[in-house]
Design a protein around this motif. Structure first.
Motif, PDB file in Angstrom:
ATOM      1  N   MET A   1       0.848  -1.189   0.000  1.00 62.09           N
ATOM      2  CA  MET A   1       0.000   0.000   0.000  1.00 62.09           C
ATOM      3  C   MET A   1       0.884   1.239   0.000  1.00 62.09           C
ATOM      4  SD  MET A   1      -3.027   1.608   0.411  1.00 62.09           S
ATOM      5  CE  MET A   1      -4.239   0.473   1.053  1.00 62.09           C
ATOM      6  N   ASN A   2       0.612   2.170  -0.930  1.00 63.16           N
ATOM      7  CA  ASN A   2       1.311   3.449  -0.925  1.00 63.16           C
ATOM      8  C   ASN A   2       0.301   4.585  -0.842  1.00 63.16           C
ATOM      9  OD1 ASN A   2       0.475   4.327  -3.630  1.00 63.16           O
ATOM     10  ND2 ASN A   2       1.855   2.753  -4.393  1.00 63.16           N
ATOM     11  N   CYS A   3       0.769   5.796  -0.582  1.00 65.21           N
ATOM     12  CA  CYS A   3      -0.147   6.918  -0.410  1.00 65.21           C
ATOM     13  C   CYS A   3       0.543   8.234  -0.739  1.00 65.21           C
ATOM     14  CB  CYS A   3      -0.677   6.952   1.024  1.00 65.21           C
ATOM     15  SG  CYS A   3       0.560   7.483   2.242  1.00 65.21           S
ATOM     16  N   ILE A   4      -0.279   9.276  -0.871  1.00 65.44           N
ATOM     17  CA  ILE A   4       0.214  10.645  -0.905  1.00 65.44           C
ATOM     18  C   ILE A   4      -0.600  11.472   0.084  1.00 65.44           C
ATOM     19  CG2 ILE A   4       1.047  10.532  -3.288  1.00 65.44           C
ATOM     20  CD1 ILE A   4      -1.452  12.124  -4.125  1.00 65.44           C
ATOM     21  N   ILE A   5      -0.042  12.591   0.509  1.00 62.93           N
ATOM     22  CA  ILE A   5      -0.712  13.504   1.432  1.00 62.93           C
ATOM     23  C   ILE A   5      -0.927  14.831   0.699  1.00 62.93           C
ATOM     24  CG2 ILE A   5      -0.524  14.747   3.628  1.00 62.93           C
ATOM     25  CD1 ILE A   5       1.488  12.495   4.487  1.00 62.93           C
ATOM     26  N   VAL A   6      -2.161  15.309   0.687  1.00 64.18           N
ATOM     27  CA  VAL A   6      -2.483  16.576   0.012  1.00 64.18           C
ATOM     28  C   VAL A   6      -3.123  17.508   1.033  1.00 64.18           C
ATOM     29  CG1 VAL A   6      -3.619  17.664  -1.946  1.00 64.18           C
ATOM     30  CG2 VAL A   6      -2.906  15.265  -2.110  1.00 64.18           C
ATOM     31  N   ASP A   7      -2.389  18.537   1.423  1.00 63.28           N
ATOM     32  CA  ASP A   7      -2.858  19.475   2.448  1.00 63.28           C
ATOM     33  C   ASP A   7      -2.068  20.772   2.290  1.00 63.28           C
ATOM     34  OD1 ASP A   7      -3.364  20.831   5.002  1.00 63.28           O
ATOM     35  OD2 ASP A   7      -4.158  18.908   5.683  1.00 63.28           O
ATOM     36  N   ASP A   8      -2.742  21.900   2.345  1.00 57.36           N
ATOM     37  CA  ASP A   8      -2.049  23.173   2.134  1.00 57.36           C
ATOM     38  C   ASP A   8      -1.284  23.649   3.371  1.00 57.36           C
ATOM     39  OD1 ASP A   8      -4.622  23.615   3.323  1.00 57.36           O
ATOM     40  OD2 ASP A   8      -4.395  25.752   2.940  1.00 57.36           O
ATOM     41  N   GLU A   9      -1.466  22.996   4.518  1.00 56.47           N
ATOM     42  CA  GLU A   9      -0.782  23.405   5.740  1.00 56.47           C
ATOM     43  C   GLU A   9       0.427  22.510   6.001  1.00 56.47           C
ATOM     44  OE1 GLU A   9      -3.510  23.447   8.974  1.00 56.47           O
ATOM     45  OE2 GLU A   9      -4.924  24.801   7.990  1.00 56.47           O
ATOM     46  N   SER A  33       1.039  20.533  -1.477  1.00 53.84           N
ATOM     47  CA  SER A  33       0.358  21.642  -0.810  1.00 53.84           C
ATOM     48  C   SER A  33      -0.894  22.090  -1.543  1.00 53.84           C
ATOM     49  CB  SER A  33       1.315  22.830  -0.665  1.00 53.84           C
ATOM     50  OG  SER A  33       1.742  23.291  -1.946  1.00 53.84           O
ATOM     51  N   ASN A  34      -1.127  21.538  -2.737  1.00 52.58           N
ATOM     52  CA  ASN A  34      -2.325  21.913  -3.491  1.00 52.58           C
ATOM     53  C   ASN A  34      -2.737  20.777  -4.425  1.00 52.58           C
ATOM     54  OD1 ASN A  34      -1.048  22.440  -6.296  1.00 52.58           O
ATOM     55  ND2 ASN A  34       0.202  23.687  -4.906  1.00 52.58           N
ATOM     56  N   ALA A  35      -3.988  20.811  -4.842  1.00 52.12           N
ATOM     57  CA  ALA A  35      -4.548  19.742  -5.666  1.00 52.12           C
ATOM     58  C   ALA A  35      -3.934  19.658  -7.066  1.00 52.12           C
ATOM     59  CB  ALA A  35      -6.066  19.910  -5.758  1.00 52.12           C
ATOM     60  N   PRO A  36      -3.695  20.781  -7.772  1.00 49.38           N
ATOM     61  CA  PRO A  36      -3.123  20.669  -9.120  1.00 49.38           C
ATOM     62  C   PRO A  36      -1.786  19.944  -9.160  1.00 49.38           C
ATOM     63  CG  PRO A  36      -4.075  22.842  -8.814  1.00 49.38           C
ATOM     64  CD  PRO A  36      -4.110  22.174  -7.476  1.00 49.38           C
ATOM     65  N   SER A  37      -0.903  20.214  -8.202  1.00 51.97           N
ATOM     66  CA  SER A  37       0.388  19.530  -8.205  1.00 51.97           C
ATOM     67  C   SER A  37       0.215  18.042  -7.916  1.00 51.97           C
ATOM     68  CB  SER A  37       1.338  20.169  -7.192  1.00 51.97           C
ATOM     69  OG  SER A  37       0.816  20.114  -5.885  1.00 51.97           O
ATOM     70  N   LEU A  39      -2.456  16.308  -8.744  1.00 51.06           N
ATOM     71  CA  LEU A  39      -3.039  15.734  -9.949  1.00 51.06           C
ATOM     72  C   LEU A  39      -1.963  15.476 -11.009  1.00 51.06           C
ATOM     73  CD1 LEU A  39      -5.781  14.893 -11.112  1.00 51.06           C
ATOM     74  CD2 LEU A  39      -5.996  17.183 -12.066  1.00 51.06           C
ATOM     75  N   ASP A  40      -1.004  16.368 -11.136  1.00 50.88           N
ATOM     76  CA  ASP A  40       0.111  16.159 -12.060  1.00 50.88           C
ATOM     77  C   ASP A  40       0.896  14.901 -11.688  1.00 50.88           C
ATOM     78  OD1 ASP A  40      -0.459  18.347 -13.621  1.00 50.88           O
ATOM     79  OD2 ASP A  40       0.920  19.694 -12.570  1.00 50.88           O
ATOM     80  N   PHE A  41       1.114  14.705 -10.407  1.00 52.69           N
ATOM     81  CA  PHE A  41       1.838  13.521  -9.932  1.00 52.69           C
ATOM     82  C   PHE A  41       1.068  12.246 -10.268  1.00 52.69           C
ATOM     83  CE2 PHE A  41       2.845  10.386  -6.621  1.00 52.69           C
ATOM     84  CZ  PHE A  41       4.239  10.354  -6.675  1.00 52.69           C
ATOM     85  N   LEU A  42      -0.237  12.299 -10.134  1.00 54.84           N
ATOM     86  CA  LEU A  42      -1.078  11.119 -10.389  1.00 54.84           C
ATOM     87  C   LEU A  42      -1.095  10.714 -11.865  1.00 54.84           C
ATOM     88  CD1 LEU A  42      -4.094  11.964  -8.076  1.00 54.84           C
ATOM     89  CD2 LEU A  42      -2.580  10.015  -7.804  1.00 54.84           C
ATOM     90  N   LYS A  43      -0.792  11.645 -12.741  1.00 49.88           N
ATOM     91  CA  LYS A  43      -0.792  11.332 -14.174  1.00 49.88           C
ATOM     92  C   LYS A  43       0.305  10.347 -14.542  1.00 49.88           C
ATOM     93  CE  LYS A  43      -2.807  15.773 -15.566  1.00 49.88           C
ATOM     94  NZ  LYS A  43      -2.548  17.092 -16.215  1.00 49.88           N
ATOM     95  N   THR A  44       1.373  10.306 -13.745  1.00 49.83           N
ATOM     96  CA  THR A  44       2.505   9.441 -14.074  1.00 49.83           C
ATOM     97  C   THR A  44       2.844   8.450 -12.958  1.00 49.83           C
ATOM     98  OG1 THR A  44       4.011  11.180 -13.290  1.00 49.83           O
ATOM     99  CG2 THR A  44       3.545  11.093 -15.660  1.00 49.83           C
ATOM    100  N   ASN A  45       2.026   8.416 -11.918  1.00 51.21           N
ATOM    101  CA  ASN A  45       2.296   7.521 -10.792  1.00 51.21           C
ATOM    102  C   ASN A  45       1.014   6.839 -10.330  1.00 51.21           C
ATOM    103  OD1 ASN A  45       5.277   8.228  -9.734  1.00 51.21           O
ATOM    104  ND2 ASN A  45       4.270  10.115 -10.403  1.00 51.21           N
ATOM    105  N   GLU A  66     -13.459  14.866  -7.425  1.00 51.09           N
ATOM    106  CA  GLU A  66     -14.290  14.651  -8.609  1.00 51.09           C
ATOM    107  C   GLU A  66     -13.451  14.497  -9.880  1.00 51.09           C
ATOM    108  OE1 GLU A  66     -16.841  18.058  -8.411  1.00 51.09           O
ATOM    109  OE2 GLU A  66     -18.412  16.964  -7.345  1.00 51.09           O
ATOM    110  N   MET A  67     -12.201  14.951  -9.850  1.00 55.52           N
ATOM    111  CA  MET A  67     -11.319  14.864 -11.024  1.00 55.52           C
ATOM    112  C   MET A  67     -10.477  13.596 -11.041  1.00 55.52           C
ATOM    113  SD  MET A  67      -9.594  18.628 -10.832  1.00 55.52           S
ATOM    114  CE  MET A  67     -10.535  20.104 -10.483  1.00 55.52           C
ATOM    115  N   LEU A  68     -10.458  12.867  -9.938  1.00 55.82           N
ATOM    116  CA  LEU A  68      -9.480  11.793  -9.787  1.00 55.82           C
ATOM    117  C   LEU A  68      -9.654  10.679 -10.808  1.00 55.82           C
ATOM    118  CD1 LEU A  68      -9.114  11.278  -5.951  1.00 55.82           C
ATOM    119  CD2 LEU A  68      -7.405  12.110  -7.551  1.00 55.82           C
ATOM    120  N   PRO A  69      -8.570  10.293 -11.457  1.00 52.43           N
ATOM    121  CA  PRO A  69      -8.613   9.164 -12.382  1.00 52.43           C
ATOM    122  C   PRO A  69      -8.319   7.861 -11.646  1.00 52.43           C
ATOM    123  CG  PRO A  69      -6.459  10.184 -12.474  1.00 52.43           C
ATOM    124  CD  PRO A  69      -7.264  10.965 -11.455  1.00 52.43           C
TER     125      PRO A  69
END
Length: 241
Positions: A1-9, A33-37, A39-45, A66-69
């Motif tokens: 199991m792997n994960c990422i953390i998305v939080d602006d703080e 720190s933000n959703a766009p970055s 999402l870019d990571f998710l495109k290749t990982n 709602e955008m998650l692939p």
């Protein structure tokens, strides 16, 4: 199991990272720190699990979900309780309120591990072959499994599948919640949110926001609340009281 953390703080990301490393072997692939970055990571990982804050600049966590692939699972992490019902509409597997308790996080990660296994290629081939007034037949691994309706505690919608929670096991099949709801006895099962149908015989307790079955807390949607109170209590309870 792997994960990422998305939080602006930054502090929230550090606390989450520390907790995950303390209680789990989950591999942290990145922090954003933000959703766009993210999402870019998710495109290749390929990411199994996303710990996702809600109130963030540019794109909120709800908008990002709602955008998650793909098949990434979501656990929302937020200081605000008012988004809980909306989060389950987006197929989140859990909703953790900050400050996050170690025990709650451990439970959420265990659920994510289980659901990742259920969503593996071998299990999603399960299909409902037929049903009678008393049971379903589910085909899995070239076998037919008989699932008595009286054994089903609740059914959960998860992405393009449903998870059938019985007394002894969890089964996943490629079907939406509306379709399976039509195949089970209406006198016993009631829709309580966009993502859940429950067997009323297994309800331990409930309040204006949640239904409790054993150690499972099931969200009670606003659209379904009045009908549930009338149905379950025979009209003797008022959801607004």
């Amino acid at each position: 199991m792997n994960c990422i953390i998305v939080d602006d703080e930054p502090l929230a990301r550090a606390e989450m990272r520390s907790l995950i490393q303390e209680i789990s072997k989950t591999e942290i692939l990145g922090e954003f720190s933000n959703a766009p970055s993210a999402l870019d990571f998710l495109k290749t990982n390929d990411v199994d699990l996303i710990f996702l804050d809600i109130e963030m600049p540019m794109v909120t966590g709800l908008e990002f979900a709602e955008m998650l692939p793909g098949q990434s699972l979501i656990i929302f992490t937020t200081a605000y309780s008012q988004y809980a019902l909306k989060s389950y509409d987006l197929d989140a597997i859990d909703y953790l309120l900050k400050p996050i308790e170690k025990q709650r996080l451990e439970k959420a990660i265990s659920k994510a591990v289980l659901y990742k296994e259920l969503l593996s290629k071998d299990t999603i081939k399960n299909t409902i072959e037929s049903n009678t007034k008393d049971f379903l037949f589910i085909k899995a691994d070239r076998r037919y499994y008989k699932i008595n309706f009286t054994d089903i505690k609740f059914i959960e919608g998860l992405k393009d599948y449903v998870v059938i929670h019985t007394q002894h096991q969890k089964l996943i099949t490629a079907m939406n919640l509306k379709t399976i709801h039509q195949k089970i006895p209406s006198e016993a099962f009631v829709r309580v949110s966009k993502s859940y149908v429950v067997n009323m015989d297994y309800i331990d307790s409930f309040d204006n926001h949640s239904i409790y079955i054993n150690d499972s807390e099931i969200p009670l949607g606003e659209v379904y609340k009045s009908a549930f109170f009338i149905r379950y209590s025979g009209g003797s309870l008022n959801p607004e009281s």
